[in-house]
Design a protein around this motif. Structure first.
Motif, PDB file in Angstrom:
ATOM      1  N   LEU A  18      -0.546  16.417   4.765  1.00  0.00           N
ATOM      2  CA  LEU A  18      -0.065  15.226   4.515  1.00  0.00           C
ATOM      3  C   LEU A  18      -0.939  14.133   5.018  1.00  0.00           C
ATOM      4  O   LEU A  18      -1.584  13.032   4.387  1.00  0.00           O
ATOM      5  CB  LEU A  18       1.301  14.674   5.172  1.00  0.00           C
ATOM      6  N   GLU A  19      -1.395  14.290   6.116  1.00  0.00           N
ATOM      7  CA  GLU A  19      -2.583  13.459   6.726  1.00  0.00           C
ATOM      8  C   GLU A  19      -3.914  13.577   6.047  1.00  0.00           C
ATOM      9  O   GLU A  19      -4.632  12.521   5.808  1.00  0.00           O
ATOM     10  CB  GLU A  19      -2.913  13.812   8.215  1.00  0.00           C
ATOM     11  N   LEU A  26       2.970   0.173   5.585  1.00  0.00           N
ATOM     12  CA  LEU A  26       4.022   1.135   5.263  1.00  0.00           C
ATOM     13  C   LEU A  26       5.591   0.360   5.219  1.00  0.00           C
ATOM     14  O   LEU A  26       5.614  -0.389   6.304  1.00  0.00           O
ATOM     15  CB  LEU A  26       4.097   2.246   6.382  1.00  0.00           C
ATOM     16  N   VAL A  80       6.167  10.359   8.629  1.00  0.00           N
ATOM     17  CA  VAL A  80       5.186   9.587   7.696  1.00  0.00           C
ATOM     18  C   VAL A  80       4.371   8.429   8.658  1.00  0.00           C
ATOM     19  O   VAL A  80       3.227   8.375   8.232  1.00  0.00           O
ATOM     20  CB  VAL A  80       6.183   9.064   6.681  1.00  0.00           C
ATOM     21  N   ILE A 123       0.263   7.896   9.143  1.00  0.00           N
ATOM     22  CA  ILE A 123      -0.390   6.692   8.472  1.00  0.00           C
ATOM     23  C   ILE A 123      -0.810   5.773   9.854  1.00  0.00           C
ATOM     24  O   ILE A 123      -0.088   5.289  10.535  1.00  0.00           O
ATOM     25  CB  ILE A 123       0.585   5.865   7.531  1.00  0.00           C
ATOM     26  N   ILE A 138       5.737   7.072  -1.292  1.00  0.00           N
ATOM     27  CA  ILE A 138       6.210   8.159  -0.508  1.00  0.00           C
ATOM     28  C   ILE A 138       7.537   8.520  -0.912  1.00  0.00           C
ATOM     29  O   ILE A 138       8.658   7.755  -0.261  1.00  0.00           O
ATOM     30  CB  ILE A 138       5.771   7.983   0.970  1.00  0.00           C
ATOM     31  N   ILE A 149       3.353  10.847  -3.228  1.00  0.00           N
ATOM     32  CA  ILE A 149       3.418  11.668  -2.447  1.00  0.00           C
ATOM     33  C   ILE A 149       4.883  12.358  -2.023  1.00  0.00           C
ATOM     34  O   ILE A 149       5.623  11.466  -1.472  1.00  0.00           O
ATOM     35  CB  ILE A 149       2.764  11.070  -0.708  1.00  0.00           C
ATOM     36  N   LYS A 185       0.838  -1.357   0.023  1.00  0.00           N
ATOM     37  CA  LYS A 185      -0.042   0.045   0.195  1.00  0.00           C
ATOM     38  C   LYS A 185       0.801   1.272   0.054  1.00  0.00           C
ATOM     39  O   LYS A 185       0.378   2.319  -0.772  1.00  0.00           O
ATOM     40  CB  LYS A 185      -0.893   0.074   1.112  1.00  0.00           C
ATOM     41  N   TYR A 186       1.889   1.261   0.761  1.00  0.00           N
ATOM     42  CA  TYR A 186       2.635   2.421   0.846  1.00  0.00           C
ATOM     43  C   TYR A 186       4.241   1.717   0.923  1.00  0.00           C
ATOM     44  O   TYR A 186       4.484   1.236   1.542  1.00  0.00           O
ATOM     45  CB  TYR A 186       2.513   3.169   2.401  1.00  0.00           C
ATOM     46  N   ARG A 232       1.041   3.510  -3.173  1.00  0.00           N
ATOM     47  CA  ARG A 232       1.172   4.916  -2.830  1.00  0.00           C
ATOM     48  C   ARG A 232       2.797   4.903  -2.815  1.00  0.00           C
ATOM     49  O   ARG A 232       3.170   4.351  -1.585  1.00  0.00           O
ATOM     50  CB  ARG A 232       0.517   5.394  -1.936  1.00  0.00           C
ATOM     51  N   ILE A 280      -3.357  11.420   2.786  1.00  0.00           N
ATOM     52  CA  ILE A 280      -3.152   9.985   3.154  1.00  0.00           C
ATOM     53  C   ILE A 280      -4.592   9.565   3.206  1.00  0.00           C
ATOM     54  O   ILE A 280      -5.222   8.309   3.005  1.00  0.00           O
ATOM     55  CB  ILE A 280      -2.378   9.611   4.399  1.00  0.00           C
ATOM     56  N   ASP A 281      -5.628  10.330   4.115  1.00  0.00           N
ATOM     57  CA  ASP A 281      -6.843   9.784   4.459  1.00  0.00           C
ATOM     58  C   ASP A 281      -7.756   9.769   3.158  1.00  0.00           C
ATOM     59  O   ASP A 281      -8.548   8.982   2.873  1.00  0.00           O
ATOM     60  CB  ASP A 281      -7.442  10.961   5.288  1.00  0.00           C
TER      61      ASP A 281
END
Length: 359
Positions: A352-353, A241, A231, A235, A281, A302, A207-208, A279, A356-357
């Protein structure tokens, strides 16, 4: 006759793309400078393709005492015992040690030697110097060695997205085609990196993916562990992550973090895995653009350069780092405008939050 030099797997991929799309009907030699893992295995695979006139494997430890490494650069000697071959063009990805030695020897044989550049990361896009003429050592080399690379200019640049170059010089910019199944270079990359016949990706996407950069090791004011913690805080489910560790980094610096379960180069991972649902980062790495730039894959990015700039400006960021970061931010914004709008450039942890949401 053309000479190509590779000292990373990415160089090999981009050289294949350049050769097959621009120089397929010419004689081409390739030198594999073995300062990366699996260099010998890739050298053997490249020889098997018979794409190149000659394939050379060069041992980077030929000069074991670093004090003597400058001697060949100053006086044009031949520490690698290279056979004299007259080249018309030489293609580099930067001014690494072997490239400087080979160029000097080749220039001695052909004063009309043309120097070209093939993309290697973010440098050509953000105005970084491909040839660092200002360092003390390189000024000395240029003064003593009339055949030095630093006395020459790059003639042509081969890039995936020339439109993104922010500080264009009076040079020829050529576009490297995307590495997809319609590109002849693709099948050779499959063979050389042993990924042919494996079919489509079957793994569930991560996912990340946090792209590590060894800032602290390179003497930068940026602390990649601090940014990673930021980060993690953004998350909520940290098991989603993972870190893609840079080859020069030590995993211990990230403590009990999860790491990407692969030993292949990032570019090969992007080529063979289902990254479209991942995603990425990135602190300030052009590697985050790889799927789109090289392969034409749409991927959510991101990009943290604005956050890093604001965070470290408060700590007295030096002007050189500030300019570099501003250039990477400009690059990301140009990328968003001209290549893919699937890139997010938050300016704060709060932004950033929110991103991500939303993703």
């Amino acid at each position: 006759m053309n000479a190509f030099i590779a000292w990373t797997p990415l160089h090999i991929m981009n050289i294949l793309n350049t050769v097959l799309n621009y120089y397929a009907n010419e004689k081409n030699d390739i030198y594999i400078y073995d300062e990366f893992e699996n260099a010998k295995e890739l050298y053997i695979k490249i020889k098997e393709t018979q794409l190149f006139n000659k394939v050379f494997l060069v041992e980077h430890q030929t000069i074991k005492n670093s004090k003597f490494k400058i001697v060949p650069l100053l006086f044009g000697t031949n520490p690698f015992k290279l056979k004299t071959i007259i080249y018309d063009r030489m293609f580099i990805e930067g001014d690494n040690y072997f490239a400087k030695v080979l160029y000097s020897l080749s220039k001695k044989s052909n004063n009309n030697l043309i120097l070209n550049y093939i993309e290697d990361g973010i440098g050509a896009y953000v105005g970084s110097k491909i040839l660092d003429r200002d360092s003390r050592n390189n000024k000395l080399i240029s003064k003593f060695n009339k055949n030095s690379m630093y006395r020459d200019e790059i003639d042509e640049l081969y890039l995936y997205e020339p439109s993104l170059v922010q500080q264009r010089e009076n040079k020829v910019y050529k576009t490297l085609p995307k590495l997809n199944e319609e590109n002849e270079a693709y099948k050779f990359i499959e063979k050389i990196f042993n990924i042919a016949g494996k079919g489509k990706p079957t793994k569930l996407p991560v996912k990340y993916i946090f792209l590590d950069q060894p800032f602290q090791q390179d003497g930068s004011q940026i602390d990649e562990v601090e940014i990673f913690q930021l980060v993690k805080n953004a998350i909520k489910q940290n098991e989603e992550l993972v870190v893609k560790l840079h080859p020069r980094s030590d995993a211990k610096k990230y403590g009990n973090a999860h790491f990407l379960d692969t030993n292949v180069p990032w570019e090969i991972y992007c080529l063979t895995e289902n990254v479209e649902k991942t995603r990425v980062i990135s602190m300030a790495s052009t590697a985050s653009f790889t799927p789109s730039l090289m392969f034409g894959k749409s991927i959510s990015i991101i990009y943290l350069a604005k956050i890093i700039k604001e965070y470290y400006l408060k700590k007295g960021f030096n002007s050189e780092n500030q300019i570099w970061l501003e250039n990477t931010i400009d690059l990301a914004e140009e990328f968003k405008k001209n290549v893919s709008d699937n890139i997010h450039i938050p300016a704060s942890q709060e932004e950033l939050e929110v991103i991500i949401d939303a993703l």
